[in-house]
Design a protein around this motif. Structure first.
Motif, mmCIF file in Angstrom:
data_model
loop_
_atom_site.group_PDB
_atom_site.id
_atom_site.type_symbol
_atom_site.label_atom_id
_atom_site.label_comp_id
_atom_site.label_asym_id
_atom_site.label_seq_id
_atom_site.Cartn_x
_atom_site.Cartn_y
_atom_site.Cartn_z
ATOM 1 N N GLY A 115 115.793 14.085 36.086
ATOM 2 C CA GLY A 115 117.098 14.713 36.294
ATOM 3 C C GLY A 115 117.211 15.297 37.683
ATOM 4 O O GLY A 115 116.207 15.610 38.325
ATOM 5 N N LYS B 27 118.593 18.171 38.608
ATOM 6 C CA LYS B 27 118.279 19.599 38.720
ATOM 7 C C LYS B 27 116.777 19.810 38.843
ATOM 8 O O LYS B 27 116.307 20.621 39.645
ATOM 9 N N CYS B 28 116.026 19.045 38.060
ATOM 10 C CA CYS B 28 114.565 19.173 38.086
ATOM 11 C C CYS B 28 114.042 18.826 39.474
ATOM 12 O O CYS B 28 113.152 19.499 40.007
ATOM 13 N N TYR C 17 126.327 25.345 43.066
ATOM 14 C CA TYR C 17 125.557 25.107 41.832
ATOM 15 C C TYR C 17 124.311 26.018 41.895
ATOM 16 O O TYR C 17 123.592 26.017 42.901
ATOM 17 N N TYR D 43 120.347 25.708 43.644
ATOM 18 C CA TYR D 43 119.991 25.688 45.072
ATOM 19 C C TYR D 43 119.499 27.078 45.489
ATOM 20 O O TYR D 43 118.511 27.220 46.202
ATOM 21 N N CYS E 97 126.810 19.564 48.146
ATOM 22 C CA CYS E 97 127.194 18.864 46.919
ATOM 23 C C CYS E 97 128.619 18.338 47.040
ATOM 24 O O CYS E 97 129.547 19.104 47.272
ATOM 25 N N ASN F 158 130.446 20.704 42.555
ATOM 26 C CA ASN F 158 130.435 21.599 41.423
ATOM 27 C C ASN F 158 130.157 22.978 42.032
ATOM 28 O O ASN F 158 129.120 23.129 42.676
ATOM 29 N N ASP G 23 123.517 16.481 47.001
ATOM 30 C CA ASP G 23 123.613 16.325 45.551
ATOM 31 C C ASP G 23 124.858 15.487 45.238
ATOM 32 O O ASP G 23 125.986 15.936 45.418
ATOM 33 N N ALA H 97 125.581 14.093 42.222
ATOM 34 C CA ALA H 97 125.588 13.918 40.762
ATOM 35 C C ALA H 97 126.937 13.449 40.206
ATOM 36 O O ALA H 97 126.998 12.897 39.114
ATOM 37 N N TYR H 98 128.021 13.693 40.963
ATOM 38 C CA TYR H 98 129.352 13.303 40.475
ATOM 39 C C TYR H 98 129.942 12.121 41.235
ATOM 40 O O TYR H 98 131.144 11.871 41.159
ATOM 41 N N SER I 280 121.899 11.389 39.440
ATOM 42 C CA SER I 280 121.545 11.523 38.034
ATOM 43 C C SER I 280 122.387 10.622 37.150
ATOM 44 O O SER I 280 123.537 10.328 37.462
ATOM 45 N N SER J 184 123.019 11.758 34.214
ATOM 46 C CA SER J 184 123.503 12.733 33.224
ATOM 47 C C SER J 184 124.997 12.669 32.994
ATOM 48 O O SER J 184 125.453 12.546 31.860
ATOM 49 N N LYS J 185 125.786 12.788 34.037
ATOM 50 C CA LYS J 185 127.224 12.895 33.857
ATOM 51 C C LYS J 185 127.861 11.509 33.697
ATOM 52 O O LYS J 185 128.663 11.321 32.807
ATOM 53 N N ARG K 72 117.785 12.611 29.911
ATOM 54 C CA ARG K 72 117.077 13.047 31.115
ATOM 55 C C ARG K 72 116.637 11.870 32.002
ATOM 56 O O ARG K 72 115.595 11.250 31.789
ATOM 57 N N TYR L 69 135.838 18.689 37.703
ATOM 58 C CA TYR L 69 136.063 20.135 37.703
ATOM 59 C C TYR L 69 137.379 20.481 38.369
ATOM 60 O O TYR L 69 137.758 19.865 39.368
#
Ligand SMILES: *Cc1c(COP(=O)(O)O)cnc(C)c1O
Length: 400
Positions: free
Chosen positions: A103, A105-106, A128, A131, A179, A183, A211, A213-214, A242, A244-245, A253, A339
């Motif tokens: 992931g 975040k990890c 987020y 960080y 990011c 987010n 980042d 992620a989106y 990721s 994830s989303k 994960r 968001y």
């Protein structure tokens, strides 16, 4: 007795989401029967779509056979690393520059090990939380000083600068967390803005941890989906991303980081070589089952499912955004991002959070929880079941 890691005490008490959960519980117990709808957290709600899900189940089944069995794969399955390079970066990166993680975040937490407690840090404000909190745990953030940490340069993102920060305050040789799509603000940086960011990083000897992620929520083809669309980024930027989303893998994960070989420390040593070392030292790789799911997600069929799933959440985002705009609330985000960042000028964001909870029974996230510049903003998340989002929008229309 052993000593506590002193940096843990530097974490600010009342981490955002536990505090929201506490206020929600208090409200629920004083209003039994109220149907509370959450547009607060960034957790996915929709089932994993069939082709991607069959990748996961096939992956699990294969582990039960001699031919299909696999054990440790420290930096990830070569096939998945290659596919990520091809699908997201047009094959620009070698497989040993793509590291599979459990992931984003990890990895954001672990990446800080590369730079240690002496690193200078810059973050978008709001940001987020990992960080900042990850930097606190490594010691890089230093102590709390009034409204922020002494070792962190906060770069305010407000309506005055269209939610893209002034880069001037960034110190030489810092780690810049960035990011986009963002987010919590939902803002998406354009090509000119990201070019300015990369140019600043190169001129000041900084490393960007980008980042993305989106990225799969971006529909406007003029907006960059990766920092590597910007010339020179492969000499100064690490990108984390990721499943994830976009694929609904928040509980499965799976993510990845791109650490280009061209990034060097001040001593000339390779950041990529160190990351490879760390991956084998404190991380033993992502689940092989999750990686089989990731491979399916990057097939033509899986990519269609990612598009359908992100379209669904973007549909929610549009409903929320339209409901707010109709009430005269000014907001950004919700387009190319899940968001919506709503502005309540002059108000305290926890106070607006409570008002929305009390009048509409809708849980949101107070912007101040993401950093000082989030004050007077509220984040609405588009991750929710459609019927809940529709009902929340009706309540916002009638009661806010
Ligand atoms: C949800 C999210 C992630 C993804 O984290 P995972 O550990 O991959 O689930 C990363 N960055 C941001 C900004 C997020 O909101």
């Amino acid at each position: 007795m052993v000593d506590r890691n002193p940096y843990i005490a530097h974490l600010k008490a009342g981490y955002l989401f536990p505090e929201i959960a506490k206020r929600r519980r208090e409200f629920a117990s004083s209003h039994p029967g109220a149907k509370i709808i959450s547009l607060g957290v960034g957790n996915t709600t929709e089932p994993i779509l069939p082709h991607i899900n069959s990748g996961l189940t096939d992956g699990a089944r294969k582990l039960g056979t001699v031919e299909g069995y696999s054990g440790y794969q420290d930096e990830g399955l070569a096939e998945l690393r290659k596919k990520i390079s091809d699908v997201f970066y047009r094959g620009k990166f070698d497989i040993d520059e793509v590291f599979i993680s459990d992931g984003a975040k990890c990895d954001i937490g672990r990446l800080q090990v590369l730079f240690g407690s002496g690193a200078s840090i810059a973050v978008q404000d709001p940001s987020y939380p990992v960080y900042v909190d990850g930097s606190v745990l490594t010691g890089a953030a230093g102590g709390w000083k009034g409204t922020g940490y002494a070792g962190i340069t906060y770069l305010p993102c407000t309506s005055d600068n269209n939610f893209f920060p002034d880069l001037e305050p960034i110190a030489h040789n810092s780690i810049i967390y960035f990011c986009s799509p963002n987010n919590p603000t939902g803002a998406v940086s354009d090509r000119g803005q990201l070019s300015a960011l990369v140019k600043t990083a190169i001129n000041k000897g900084c490393v960007i941890i980008f980042d993305a992620a989106y990225s799969e929520f971006i529909r406007d083809s003029a907006l960059p989906k990766t920092i590597y669309e910007i010339d020179g980024a492969d000499t100064c930027a690490i990108e984390v991303n990721s499943f994830s989303k976009p694929a609904g893998f928040t509980g499965v994960r799976l993510g990845w980081s791109v650490v280009p070989k061209a990034i060097k420390y001040s001593t000339g040593e390779s950041v990529n070589a160190d990351w490879s070392r760390i991956a084998g030292t404190i991380f033993n790789g992502a689940s092989n089952i999750a990686q089989a799911g990731g491979l399916a997600a990057l097939d033509d069929e899986g990519i269609k499912e990612i598009k359908a799933l992100t379209d669904f959440y973007l549909g929610n985002a549009k409903l929320i955004r339209d409901a707010l705009v109709k009430k005269g609330v000014s907001c950004i985000g919700g387009e190319n991002s899940p968001y919506i960042w709503a502005h309540f000028p002059g108000r305290d964001s926890w106070e607006v959070f409570s008002e929305i909870l009390e009048k509409c029974h809708v849980v949101t996230t107070p912007g101040a929880g993401f950093g000082p510049a989030g004050q007077s903003f509220i984040r609405f998340s588009a991750f929710g079941r459609r019927a809940d989002v529709e009902e929340a929008c009706v309540r916002l229309g009638e009661k806010l």
